[in-house]
Design an enzyme around this catalytic site. Structure first.
Site, PDB file in Angstrom:
ATOM      1  N   ASP A  52     -11.313 -43.770 -52.231  1.00 28.45           N
ATOM      2  CA  ASP A  52     -11.070 -42.346 -52.399  1.00 28.45           C
ATOM      3  C   ASP A  52     -10.765 -41.755 -51.017  1.00 28.45           C
ATOM      4  O   ASP A  52     -10.953 -42.417 -49.991  1.00 28.45           O
ATOM      5  CB  ASP A  52     -12.320 -41.715 -53.008  1.00 28.45           C
ATOM      6  N   ASP A  57     -10.937 -37.646 -50.107  1.00 30.71           N
ATOM      7  CA  ASP A  57     -11.747 -36.478 -49.780  1.00 30.71           C
ATOM      8  C   ASP A  57     -13.230 -36.798 -49.776  1.00 30.71           C
ATOM      9  O   ASP A  57     -13.802 -37.251 -50.776  1.00 30.71           O
ATOM     10  CB  ASP A  57     -11.491 -35.350 -50.795  1.00 30.71           C
TER      11      ASP A  57
END
Length: 347
Positions: free
Chosen positions: A42, A44
């Site tokens: 991922d 963020d």
């Protein structure tokens, strides 16, 4: 530091679900070497900080939502959306089916509001430049290790891919080297004005149903059976759903950033390793060094993200290789950013 020492002395902020099983899988990583390793992550608040000194680090959506280039009405409405839906996204007591419906509503509404602002392609650089977004501590050291060995990293983000890409270009010395991206990329018309998004909507809880869209990457890396998967939500666990568990050895590392007491048990049950640290990925860096028989001190030198890593000082041949990279033009024009449709997103 060897692997056993690292795991046994990880500290109170590192939680390991099944130490024996994890040690067995990591030994396979050690035996196989870097040629069979890939990173699936991922973006963020996984690669970037969740917060620093109590101040929240902006997500890629928030980078846009806080920009002074856009209207106060846009900023107010998107802030209200975030205040309403973010607690739902992070609440483990709400079923995923219920969350999905609400996440679609949140993302779709936010994207419609952004469309009304008619953002220009030429504004993207300045929006990122003025933002306070920061990579985690030890991120550049982590990238130094994987770039030295050409280990591919697929970034799977439910954020704004165009912003993800620009953050790499502006705030990491390693830019887009060995990086590919699946995300919500802005589409611009011939006048350079945002007029929609490329590909299907990606939100936190549908990554498992959209990862297969980038078949080229997974075909190219099919022999890399050892996968370090990193995320900060329970939805990020689905990034590896299309990988055959009989073929791939997946170690799942979760960053627990929010409501730790409430969420800890859910994360420890779901991830192999849980890290409670809003700012740093030091443990991941040291783990990677152990798995690749690398001395951490060879990759601890700071690199200025505003300069080319090719010209940075080195601490020996391994670090010198870590700083070998194509020209910025080659990085930008190469196949480095992949939209959900599999089409390369380029300048």
């Amino acid at each position: 530091m060897n692997l056993d020492n690292l795991l046994q002395n990880a500290g109170s902020k590192i939680h390991i679900k099944d130490p024996g099983k994890l040690r067995t899988v990591l030994q396979q990583y050690l035996d196989d070497g870097h040629h069979l390793l890939q990173i699936l992550t991922d973006f963020d608040r996984t690669l970037t900080k969740h917060s620093s000194n109590g101040e929240l680090n902006p997500s890629t959506h928030a980078v846009l939502e806080s920009s002074g280039l856009f209207s106060a009405d846009y900023r107010d409405k998107t802030t209200n959306l975030r205040n309403k839906y973010y607690p739902i996204e992070m609440d483990p007591s709400i079923s995923q089916a219920e969350k999905e419906e609400l996440m679609i509503k949140w993302w779709s509404t936010a994207h419609k509001l952004l469309l009304q602002e008619e953002i220009k392609k030429a504004d993207i650089q300045s929006v990122v430049k003025e933002s306070s977004v920061k990579f985690r501590n030890f991120y550049e050291n982590f990238r130094s290790v994987i770039c030295a060995r050409s280990i591919p990293m697929l970034v799977f983000s439910a954020g704004i891919g165009t912003i993800v890409r620009e953050i790499f270009l502006q705030k990491s010395a390693y830019r887009l080297q060995n990086v590919e991206i699946i995300s919500n990329f802005l589409h611009f018309n011939n006048a350079g004005v945002h007029d929609g998004f490329e590909g299907p909507l990606i939100h936190t809880f549908n990554k498992g149903r959209t990862s297969h869209l980038n078949k080229e990457y997974f075909t190219r890396t099919a022999k890399r059976k050892n996968v370090l998967l990193m995320g900060d939500t329970l939805g990020d666990l689905e990034m590896g759903n299309n990988l055959d568990s009989d073929k791939y050895n997946i170690v799942k590392i979760g960053f627990l950033n929010d409501k730790n007491e409430q969420n800890r048990a859910f994360y420890v049950k779901s991830y192999d390793i849980v890290i409670e640290d809003p700012e740093s990925m030091e443990f991941v860096f040291k783990l990677l060094c152990c798995l690749l028989n690398v001395k951490p001190e060879d990759h601890l030198e700071e690199v200025d993200s505003k300069s080319s890593p090719c010209s940075a000082k080195t601490n020996g041949p391994v670090h010198a290789r870590a700083l070998t990279c194509p020209s910025p033009e080659a990085e930008i024009s190469g196949i480095v950013c992949i939209s959900p449709t599999g089409v390369t997103a380029q300048e």
